[in-house]
Each structure stands twice: as structure tokens, then as C-alpha cells.
Write an enzyme that holds these catalytic residues in place. Structure first.
Site, mmCIF file in Angstrom:
data_model
loop_
_atom_site.group_PDB
_atom_site.id
_atom_site.type_symbol
_atom_site.label_atom_id
_atom_site.label_comp_id
_atom_site.label_asym_id
_atom_site.label_seq_id
_atom_site.Cartn_x
_atom_site.Cartn_y
_atom_site.Cartn_z
ATOM 1 N N ASP A 7 0.856 -1.185 0.000
ATOM 2 C CA ASP A 7 0.000 0.000 0.000
ATOM 3 C C ASP A 7 0.892 1.234 0.000
ATOM 4 O O ASP A 7 2.057 1.180 0.437
ATOM 5 C CB ASP A 7 -0.929 0.020 1.218
ATOM 6 C CG ASP A 7 -1.976 1.138 1.118
ATOM 7 O OD1 ASP A 7 -2.703 1.168 0.114
ATOM 8 O OD2 ASP A 7 -2.029 1.981 2.023
ATOM 9 N N GLU A 9 0.833 5.775 0.499
ATOM 10 C CA GLU A 9 0.149 7.036 0.767
ATOM 11 C C GLU A 9 0.808 8.097 -0.090
ATOM 12 O O GLU A 9 2.013 8.015 -0.386
ATOM 13 C CB GLU A 9 0.213 7.410 2.248
ATOM 14 C CG GLU A 9 -0.445 6.410 3.186
ATOM 15 C CD GLU A 9 -1.928 6.212 2.961
ATOM 16 O OE1 GLU A 9 -2.558 7.097 2.362
ATOM 17 O OE2 GLU A 9 -2.451 5.161 3.368
ATOM 18 N N HIS A 57 -4.564 10.633 5.805
ATOM 19 C CA HIS A 57 -3.470 9.851 6.391
ATOM 20 C C HIS A 57 -2.735 10.548 7.539
ATOM 21 O O HIS A 57 -1.969 9.900 8.263
ATOM 22 C CB HIS A 57 -2.458 9.423 5.321
ATOM 23 C CG HIS A 57 -1.974 10.517 4.425
ATOM 24 N ND1 HIS A 57 -1.351 11.668 4.880
ATOM 25 C CD2 HIS A 57 -2.025 10.629 3.065
ATOM 26 C CE1 HIS A 57 -1.017 12.415 3.850
ATOM 27 N NE2 HIS A 57 -1.437 11.826 2.737
ATOM 28 N N HIS A 153 -5.564 6.437 7.645
ATOM 29 C CA HIS A 153 -4.898 5.541 6.709
ATOM 30 C C HIS A 153 -3.393 5.586 6.963
ATOM 31 O O HIS A 153 -2.834 6.622 7.310
ATOM 32 C CB HIS A 153 -5.178 5.972 5.266
ATOM 33 C CG HIS A 153 -6.560 5.667 4.808
ATOM 34 N ND1 HIS A 153 -6.847 4.644 3.944
ATOM 35 C CD2 HIS A 153 -7.746 6.248 5.112
ATOM 36 C CE1 HIS A 153 -8.153 4.608 3.720
ATOM 37 N NE2 HIS A 153 -8.725 5.584 4.412
ATOM 38 N N ASP A 158 -2.402 -0.428 6.603
ATOM 39 C CA ASP A 158 -3.374 -0.896 5.608
ATOM 40 C C ASP A 158 -2.891 -2.168 4.909
ATOM 41 O O ASP A 158 -3.701 -3.039 4.558
ATOM 42 C CB ASP A 158 -3.640 0.205 4.573
ATOM 43 C CG ASP A 158 -4.547 1.297 5.122
ATOM 44 O OD1 ASP A 158 -4.917 1.203 6.303
ATOM 45 O OD2 ASP A 158 -4.871 2.238 4.377
#
Length: 242
Positions: A7, A9, A57, A153, A158
């Protein structure tokens, strides 16, 4: 099989608008077992983060001021994922950003699809649950995975949650759990047992010639008494072709 649940960001939604990756989180699984060999890094994006992204986030430019840039760790990252199967939720988003970062570096850096294969769990979820919400939060609720610790997040968090979701979606560890001793309020996600990577593999003991002969005798008895034997029907070539 080596799988990497990944994942990211970012500073915003579109790499075409100059947005960059600010966090990469990866969780490694080998033969569907979490190994603890994870990859996690915050990145200096050399641009401002959109306020809407910060609200998702919680990562700020001040926090990233002393962090390395993508080019500083690209070789380590590519070596880590090389040859693995990437598990990503909404893969075009993360893959698009990663390929954008690789293009910005120039040189002979490969695109992601030249290094590994990709499985999109969002596509999987839409096929398994058509017409339903298939966000990561929705899947956690559907599969009884506890994500109450996820207030914002985060790429590594995640990825860890998605690993649990993927295992449940594909008939993983939680499918073999027994309800004995389960307390009220427990969830399937809390019952998933992450086996230590140092645990020895189970020993496979194969039947010897005598045992195979006894097995065939037992099948003969079943077939004589019942008129047919499901086991032999499953083993027959005609059954395999049907």
C-alpha cells in the site's frame, strides 16, 4: 509462493498533476504465512501535500522534512519486490504512482510489471460481492476483521489489514478456526493465527504399498455394498474431464 501485500500514501490523487508517494508499506507472505520481513518507508516528496490528503493519512510536510527520497531507496525496494506477486487493493492507483516515481528517476529503471505480477483485491472483491461496497473497511466488516485501531490511513497498517482480508477472501487461515472456546464479542479477524516463520514445515507421510492395497480393498467393500464408490468416481479419467 512469495507474495507482497503493498500500500502507498501520497500527496494527492493524480501523479499527472505532480503528486508523489510519501509512504510505502509492504508485508511479506511466503506460502500464505506472514514472515515479518516487511518493507516500510516514509518519503520526502519535494512538494506540498494536499490538505484533503493530510486529513486521510495525517502525514505532514514537517514530518517528512528529514526523510529520504524515492531515488535513495529505489534499488532496495525493487530488490525486495522482485519476482513476488504483489497484492494491492485498487492496484491501478498504487502501480500508477510507483511507475510515475520510476519514470521520474530516468535511467534504466524498469516498470513494476517487469519486476513482478500484480493481483488487485478490489477486482477480486467486486467479482465475489457484486453490487456491494468493497472498500477495505467494508471488507473488514464483511469478514469480521477487527480494524478498530485504524483511525487514519497508513501504508503499513493498511497492508497488514489487507493481508488478513486477502487470506480470508481466498479461504485462508481463519477458515480452519474452530469456535470452541470462542468468547462473546470475539471476531474472526482476532482469531487469525499468524504462524512464526521459523515454525518447521509439516512432515508429509505417504502411504506405502501395503497401505495402498488395504485402501483399495476398503474401496472394493464400499463399492460392493453401496453399488458405487464416490472416491473411485472422482479418481476416474471420465470424472476429471467432466
Amino acid at each position: 509462493m512469495r507474495q507482497i501485500v503493498l500500500d502507498t500514501e501520497t500527496t494527492g490523487l493524480e501523479p499527472s498533476q505532480g503528486h508523489r508517494i510519501i509512504e510505502i508499506g509492504c508485508v511479506e507472505m511466503v506460502e500464505r504465512r506472514l514472515t515479518g520481513n516487511n518493507f516500510h518507508q516514509y518519503l520526502q516528496p519535494d512538494r506540498e501535500i494536499d490538505q484533503a490528503a493530510i486529513e486521510v493519512h495525517g502525514i505532514t510536510n514537517e514530518f517528512l522534512a528529514d526523510k529520504p527520497r524515492f531515488g535513495d531507496l529505489v534499488d532496495d525496494f525493487l530488490a525486495y519486490i522482485e519476482g513476488a506477486e504483489l497484492i494491492i487493493h485498487n492496484a491501478p492507483f498504487d502501480v500508477g504512482f510507483l511507475n510515475h516515481e520510476l519514470r521520474l528517476l530516468g535511467g534504466d529503471h524498469p516498470t513494476l510489471d517487469a519486476v513482478c505480477s500484480v493481483v488487485d483485491t478490489l477486482v477480486m472483491a467486486k467479482k465475489m460481492h457484486p453490487g456491494q461496497r468493497n472498500s477495505l473497511d467494508a471488507l473488514c466488516k464483511r469478514y469480521d476483521i477487527n480494524n478498530s485501531h485504524r483511525e487514519l490511513h497508513g501504508a503499513l497498517l493498511d497492508a497488514e489489514i489487507l493481508a488478513d482480508v486477502y487470506l480470508m477472501m481466498t479461504g485462508g487461515q481463519g477458515a480452519l478456526s474452530l469456535d470452541a472456546g470462542r468468547g462473546e464479542g470475539d471476531t474472526a479477524g482476532e482469531r487469525i493465527q499468524r504462524l512464526d516463520s521459523s515454525r518447521p514445515r509439516l512432515k508429509v507421510v505417504r502411504a506405502n504399498v501395503e497401505e495402498l492395497a488395504l485402501h483399495q480393498q476398503r474401496l472394493d467393500m464400499i463399492e460392493k455394498g453401496a453399488g458405487s464408490c464416490l472416491w473411485r468416481r472422482m479418481e476416474s479419467p471420465e470424472s476429471a474431464d467432466s
